[in-house]
Design an enzyme around this catalytic site. Structure first.
Site, mmCIF file in Angstrom:
data_model
loop_
_atom_site.group_PDB
_atom_site.id
_atom_site.type_symbol
_atom_site.label_atom_id
_atom_site.label_comp_id
_atom_site.label_asym_id
_atom_site.label_seq_id
_atom_site.Cartn_x
_atom_site.Cartn_y
_atom_site.Cartn_z
ATOM 1 N N SER A 56 0.823 -1.207 0.000
ATOM 2 C CA SER A 56 0.000 0.000 0.000
ATOM 3 C C SER A 56 0.867 1.272 0.000
ATOM 4 O O SER A 56 1.716 1.394 -0.868
ATOM 5 C CB SER A 56 -0.932 -0.075 1.213
ATOM 6 O OG SER A 56 -2.073 0.678 0.976
ATOM 7 N N HIS B 172 -7.474 -5.761 -0.096
ATOM 8 C CA HIS B 172 -6.265 -4.990 0.142
ATOM 9 C C HIS B 172 -5.583 -5.482 1.430
ATOM 10 O O HIS B 172 -6.053 -5.197 2.524
ATOM 11 C CB HIS B 172 -6.728 -3.538 0.292
ATOM 12 C CG HIS B 172 -5.632 -2.538 0.355
ATOM 13 N ND1 HIS B 172 -4.923 -2.142 -0.748
ATOM 14 C CD2 HIS B 172 -5.133 -1.828 1.393
ATOM 15 C CE1 HIS B 172 -4.054 -1.223 -0.400
ATOM 16 N NE2 HIS B 172 -4.144 -1.014 0.896
HETATM 17 C C1 GTR Z 1 -5.445 4.548 1.430
HETATM 18 C C2 GTR Z 1 -4.846 5.324 0.298
HETATM 19 C C3 GTR Z 1 -4.075 4.407 -0.579
HETATM 20 C C4 GTR Z 1 -3.198 3.434 0.195
HETATM 21 C C5 GTR Z 1 -3.759 3.043 1.544
HETATM 22 C C6 GTR Z 1 -2.756 2.498 2.553
HETATM 23 O O1 GTR Z 1 -6.297 5.264 2.202
HETATM 24 O O2 GTR Z 1 -5.873 5.915 -0.409
HETATM 25 O O3 GTR Z 1 -3.338 5.146 -1.517
HETATM 26 O O4 GTR Z 1 -1.935 3.919 0.321
HETATM 27 O O5 GTR Z 1 -4.372 4.078 2.184
HETATM 28 O O6 GTR Z 1 -1.579 2.825 2.552
HETATM 29 O O7 GTR Z 1 -3.198 1.765 3.426
#
Ligand code: GTR
Length: 420
Positions: A258, A399
């Site tokens: 992420s 995710h």
């Molecule tokens: C989210 C963001 C993403 C990603 C994520 C993370 O809110 O929109 O770009 O980086 O966080 O890092 O968990």
């Protein structure tokens, strides 16, 4: 039977609801609505020169691309600090029931009379040979990586109500760090808490490692953001790792998930000591092509997380086509080193197809250097690692980082370097 039928419906409902709550529902998830776009060519330099030899790539185009990303996206980080000290404050040769050698190192960086420290946690397999390691930042402190009472709890700012880590957080991210299984594959694991390097909030680039190199006033528009700060910290961890004879300095691989996947890519781009680079679900500002505006957009990321990038990047809010770079050029900066891009099927916010396409459009740089990259137009089947020096994998699910992801990372490393 009826309950069983309801389960998938409930899962879809929960996923949709969390998108609405996060304001992610207003964004485009329809491939048919991806606008037409023209990507800048990785092999055409700013003055129009076609890059046709490895020498031109290394001398001209690669440095130019690094400068463009520094200027327009991540900001310019300083070089090595004036001094660094490494204090191995804890060491155990039979950690994790004898399966691991654990080391904890306090890295102290000094510059102009100021200093900043972070803790590096290392688990190495039982072996008398220098071992390859995966280095990755973690989100909540080294103590979250394993339920191991010996791990020093971070004292840095964390993302909770009172911003302090507690005993309860031990092992809370263990599913993302299957250390024992990684060690069984012959790889070591090195990790640092990202907030120990730079706290993840907007403070005008003053805290964390930024405090070692103060800028006057508002600072230049290409001053280093937090992603550049974290990447710089990863390089400082490599400074230490290359001095430790237990580690194979030619096999230090960087992995991140992420926001930390965006960081892994930028770290790998600027520091060629990383032999292999892995981005997991890195999305916008990571592997995903910005010009696609699928899921998270440049404007949205600059609004939610203004401190991750430099101020010049704001110019590309709703204006992606004006940016002289797109994220396939970031992937190209790994050439010819192996790079692995990993997506999750339900992680549409990160644009799995855009992540794959960055690998596809980085491929000419690999081919110029005599290697195969990634050649395809559609997403592969789930759980089937494709590509060569540029690998791509998409798995079912959301995710996250899971054991199955680490199995793919180890397979990819085995494929390029041989099983350790
Ligand atoms: C989210 C963001 C993403 C990603 C994520 C993370 O809110 O929109 O770009 O980086 O966080 O890092 O968990």
């Amino acid at each position: 039977m009826r309950t069983l039928l309801l389960i998938p419906f409930c899962l879809v409902y929960v996923a949709a609801w969390s998108q609405i709550v996060n304001g992610q529902d207003e964004f485009n998830y329809d491939e048919a609505k991806v606008p037409e776009y023209l990507l800048p060519n990785v092999l055409t330099s700013q003055d129009g020169t076609n890059i046709t030899s490895a020498e031109q790539w290394h001398q001209l185009r690669r440095p130019e691309l690094v400068r463009l990303f520094q200027e327009h996206v991540y900001g310019v980080a300083p070089g090595r600090p004036q001094n660094a000290q490494y204090d191995v404050f804890e060491s155990d040769n039979s950690a994790l029931d004898g399966k691991a050698r654990r080391r904890q190192v306090k890295v102290t960086l000094q510059q102009d009379g100021k200093q900043h420290s972070f803790d590096l946690l290392l688990y190495l397999p039982q072996s008398d040979k220098p071992c390859p390691v995966f280095l990755g930042l973690n989100f909540g402190g080294n103590q979250t990586v394993q339920d191991d009472p010996a791990i020093r709890i971070t004292e840095a700012w964390i993302r909770t109500d009172d911003h302090r880590a507690t005993e309860d957080s031990r092992g809370s991210a263990a599913s993302r760090w299957p250390v024992e299984q990684i060690l069984t594959r012959g790889y070591g694991v090195a990790t640092v808490y990202c907030g120990d390097i730079d706290p993840d909030f907007d403070d005008g680039f003053e805290n964390g490692v930024h405090s070692l190199f103060p800028v006057s006033g508002e600072g230049p528009a290409d001053a280093w953001g937090t992603i550049a700060g974290w990447a710089w910290g990863l390089s400082r961890a490599v400074d230490y790792l290359t001095s430790n004879t237990e580690i194979n300095a030619d096999r230090i691989m960087v992995m991140g998930h992420s926001r930390l996947g965006k960081t892994a890519l930028w770290a790998g781009a600027i520091d060629q000591r990383f032999a292999l680079v892995i981005s997991n679900n890195s999305g916008c500002g990571g592997a995903a092509i910005s010009r696609r505006r699928f899921g998270e957009t440049v404007k949205r990321i600059n609004t939610s997380f203004p401190h991750w990038f430099n101020d010049n990047y704001l110019q590309y809010n709703d204006n992606e086509d004006a940016c002289p770079v797109d994220q396939h050029m970031l992937v190209a900066l790994m050439a010819p080193r192996p790079v692995l891009i990993c997506s999750a099927q339900e992680d549409r916010w990160a644009d799995p197809k855009g992540e794959m396409l960055a690998g596809v459009h980085a491929t000419p740089a690999y081919e110029l250097l005599g290697f195969e990259g990634l050649d395809r137009t559609e997403l592969p089947e789930l759980n089937s690692l494709v590509g060569d020096r540029i690998g791509y994998n998409i798995r079912p699910g959301k995710h996250d980082v899971m054991l199955s992801d680490w199995e793919v990372y180890c397979d990819f490393a085995d494929k390029h370097f041989g099983k350790p």
